[in-house]
Write a protein that holds these residues in place. Structure first.
Motif, mmCIF file in Angstrom:
data_model
loop_
_atom_site.group_PDB
_atom_site.id
_atom_site.type_symbol
_atom_site.label_atom_id
_atom_site.label_comp_id
_atom_site.label_asym_id
_atom_site.label_seq_id
_atom_site.Cartn_x
_atom_site.Cartn_y
_atom_site.Cartn_z
ATOM 1 N N LYS A 122 8.966 -73.238 -35.324
ATOM 2 C CA LYS A 122 10.078 -72.446 -34.813
ATOM 3 C C LYS A 122 10.667 -73.150 -33.590
ATOM 4 C CE LYS A 122 9.372 -69.068 -37.745
ATOM 5 N NZ LYS A 122 10.281 -68.894 -38.904
ATOM 6 N N ASP A 123 11.905 -72.806 -33.241
ATOM 7 C CA ASP A 123 12.553 -73.398 -32.081
ATOM 8 C C ASP A 123 11.738 -73.100 -30.823
ATOM 9 O OD1 ASP A 123 14.543 -73.008 -29.641
ATOM 10 O OD2 ASP A 123 15.477 -74.423 -31.024
ATOM 11 N N GLN A 124 11.295 -74.151 -30.155
ATOM 12 C CA GLN A 124 10.353 -73.978 -29.047
ATOM 13 C C GLN A 124 10.991 -73.323 -27.825
ATOM 14 O OE1 GLN A 124 8.539 -77.807 -28.461
ATOM 15 N NE2 GLN A 124 7.553 -77.785 -30.456
ATOM 16 N N GLU A 125 12.237 -73.638 -27.568
ATOM 17 C CA GLU A 125 12.896 -72.990 -26.434
ATOM 18 C C GLU A 125 13.101 -71.504 -26.711
ATOM 19 O OE1 GLU A 125 17.124 -73.107 -24.032
ATOM 20 O OE2 GLU A 125 16.226 -75.032 -24.605
ATOM 21 N N LEU A 126 13.404 -71.170 -27.965
ATOM 22 C CA LEU A 126 13.575 -69.760 -28.316
ATOM 23 C C LEU A 126 12.264 -68.996 -28.163
ATOM 24 C CD1 LEU A 126 15.348 -67.487 -29.395
ATOM 25 C CD2 LEU A 126 14.790 -68.236 -31.727
ATOM 26 N N ILE A 127 11.156 -69.618 -28.550
ATOM 27 C CA ILE A 127 9.849 -68.981 -28.378
ATOM 28 C C ILE A 127 9.586 -68.721 -26.901
ATOM 29 C CG2 ILE A 127 7.350 -69.326 -28.580
ATOM 30 C CD1 ILE A 127 7.912 -70.911 -31.153
ATOM 31 N N LEU A 128 9.891 -69.707 -26.067
ATOM 32 C CA LEU A 128 9.693 -69.560 -24.626
ATOM 33 C C LEU A 128 10.563 -68.433 -24.073
ATOM 34 C CD1 LEU A 128 8.490 -70.530 -21.940
ATOM 35 C CD2 LEU A 128 10.318 -72.249 -21.840
ATOM 36 N N ARG A 129 11.815 -68.392 -24.495
ATOM 37 C CA ARG A 129 12.729 -67.341 -24.015
ATOM 38 C C ARG A 129 12.268 -65.965 -24.486
ATOM 39 N NH1 ARG A 129 17.286 -68.959 -21.544
ATOM 40 N NH2 ARG A 129 17.866 -71.171 -21.679
ATOM 41 N N ASP A 130 11.792 -65.880 -25.722
ATOM 42 C CA ASP A 130 11.279 -64.601 -26.229
ATOM 43 C C ASP A 130 10.033 -64.165 -25.469
ATOM 44 O OD1 ASP A 130 13.256 -64.193 -28.081
ATOM 45 O OD2 ASP A 130 12.071 -64.807 -29.820
ATOM 46 N N ALA A 131 9.169 -65.131 -25.163
ATOM 47 C CA ALA A 131 7.948 -64.807 -24.423
ATOM 48 C C ALA A 131 8.291 -64.224 -23.056
ATOM 49 C CB ALA A 131 7.073 -66.053 -24.275
ATOM 50 N N VAL A 132 9.291 -64.799 -22.405
ATOM 51 C CA VAL A 132 9.731 -64.279 -21.103
ATOM 52 C C VAL A 132 10.308 -62.882 -21.246
ATOM 53 C CG1 VAL A 132 11.498 -64.581 -19.307
ATOM 54 C CG2 VAL A 132 10.081 -66.523 -20.008
ATOM 55 N N LYS A 133 11.020 -62.666 -22.335
ATOM 56 C CA LYS A 133 11.673 -61.381 -22.556
ATOM 57 C C LYS A 133 10.659 -60.261 -22.821
ATOM 58 C CE LYS A 133 15.241 -61.680 -25.136
ATOM 59 N NZ LYS A 133 16.091 -61.861 -26.348
ATOM 60 N N PHE A 134 9.601 -60.572 -23.564
ATOM 61 C CA PHE A 134 8.700 -59.525 -24.038
ATOM 62 C C PHE A 134 7.347 -59.457 -23.329
ATOM 63 C CE2 PHE A 134 11.377 -60.475 -27.837
ATOM 64 C CZ PHE A 134 12.067 -59.276 -27.850
ATOM 65 N N PHE A 135 6.907 -60.570 -22.728
ATOM 66 C CA PHE A 135 5.595 -60.620 -22.109
ATOM 67 C C PHE A 135 5.700 -60.882 -20.606
ATOM 68 C CE2 PHE A 135 4.532 -62.778 -26.352
ATOM 69 C CZ PHE A 135 4.375 -61.558 -26.990
ATOM 70 N N GLN A 136 4.635 -60.537 -19.894
ATOM 71 C CA GLN A 136 4.515 -60.929 -18.496
ATOM 72 C C GLN A 136 3.389 -61.970 -18.447
ATOM 73 O OE1 GLN A 136 2.011 -59.321 -15.594
ATOM 74 N NE2 GLN A 136 2.651 -61.328 -14.841
#
Length: 223
Positions: A122-136
């Motif tokens: 999967k797109d690695q930057e998108l995974i990082l952005r999603d992680a920031v959005k949903f996780f602390q």
């Protein structure tokens, strides 16, 4: 579908677990591999003992697998643990490591169960952005030029994410930290009933790389 989630505490395994829960699957176990070798080929090391608090917060039983962390032998240690579990499959947070993905797939094939890697390629930057959005989550280790001591223990959020991405692009750092440039730990997620709060910590820094060690932590209510 009864599955075990390989769970290190990092953002990728946390994301993969969330995906499995969204499928409506019965996540029977969190499987946490604890290598003696800090340079483990397969498994995340910093603060893995905090996965016990994740287990308490989610209500999902934790299975600890202790290994010396020697190449290939650590894979066999994982296999021995999985073969004792009543599961139909294994979920992992593998993104781009062919070494990791092939070995997990091979274990599952030998055990007659399925291997799921929802973040694979999967797109690695998108995974990082999603992680920031949903996780602390915090960065708990760094070992790449461009990531200094100031990143150890830093919570990555919407306020500093873009700066981190710019640093990654400037110094050629993989946006999923697939080269071991850094590691993370998730302290809160949508499926946590309580969040993990750090009470005491220590930072070890040798001038080029370092680790954020949580010495004491506790679960607290979210609201």
């Amino acid at each position: 579908m009864k599955v075990a989630a390989l769970y290190s505490g990092g953002k990728d395994s946390a994301y993969a677990l969330w995906w499995a829960l969204h499928q409506g699957w019965d996540v029977k176990y969190l499987v946490n591999v604890v290598p003696e070798n800090r340079e483990s080929y397969m498994f995340h090391v910093p603060n893995v003992e905090l996965t016990e608090l994740v287990s308490q917060s989610t209500g999902i039983p934790l299975v600890r697998v202790y290994t010396k962390g020697e190449k290939e032998k650590e894979v066999l240690d994982l296999k021995r643990a999985l073969e004792k579990l009543d599961i139909d499959g294994v979920v992992s947070g593998a993104i781009a490591s062919e070494y990791q993905r092939r070995r997990i797939d091979h274990i599952c094939e030998e055990l007659g169960i399925r291997s799921f890697a929802p973040l694979w390629h999967k797109d690695q930057e998108l995974i990082l952005r999603d992680a920031v959005k949903f996780f602390q989550f915090k960065i708990v280790s760094v070992s790449a030029y461009g990531l200094g001591k100031e990143y150890l223990g830093k919570t990555i959020d919407e306020n500093n994410l873009q700066k981190l991405i710019e640093v990654m692009e400037r110094y050629g750092i993989n946006k999923a930290f697939e080269g071991g440039e850094a590691e993370t730990f998730v302290f809160d997620a949508p499926y946590f009933k309580k969040k993990i709060v750090v009470v005491d910590y220590e930072i070890l820094w040798d001038g080029r790389s370092g680790v954020y060690i949580v010495k004491e932590a506790k679960l607290v209510d979210k609201y």
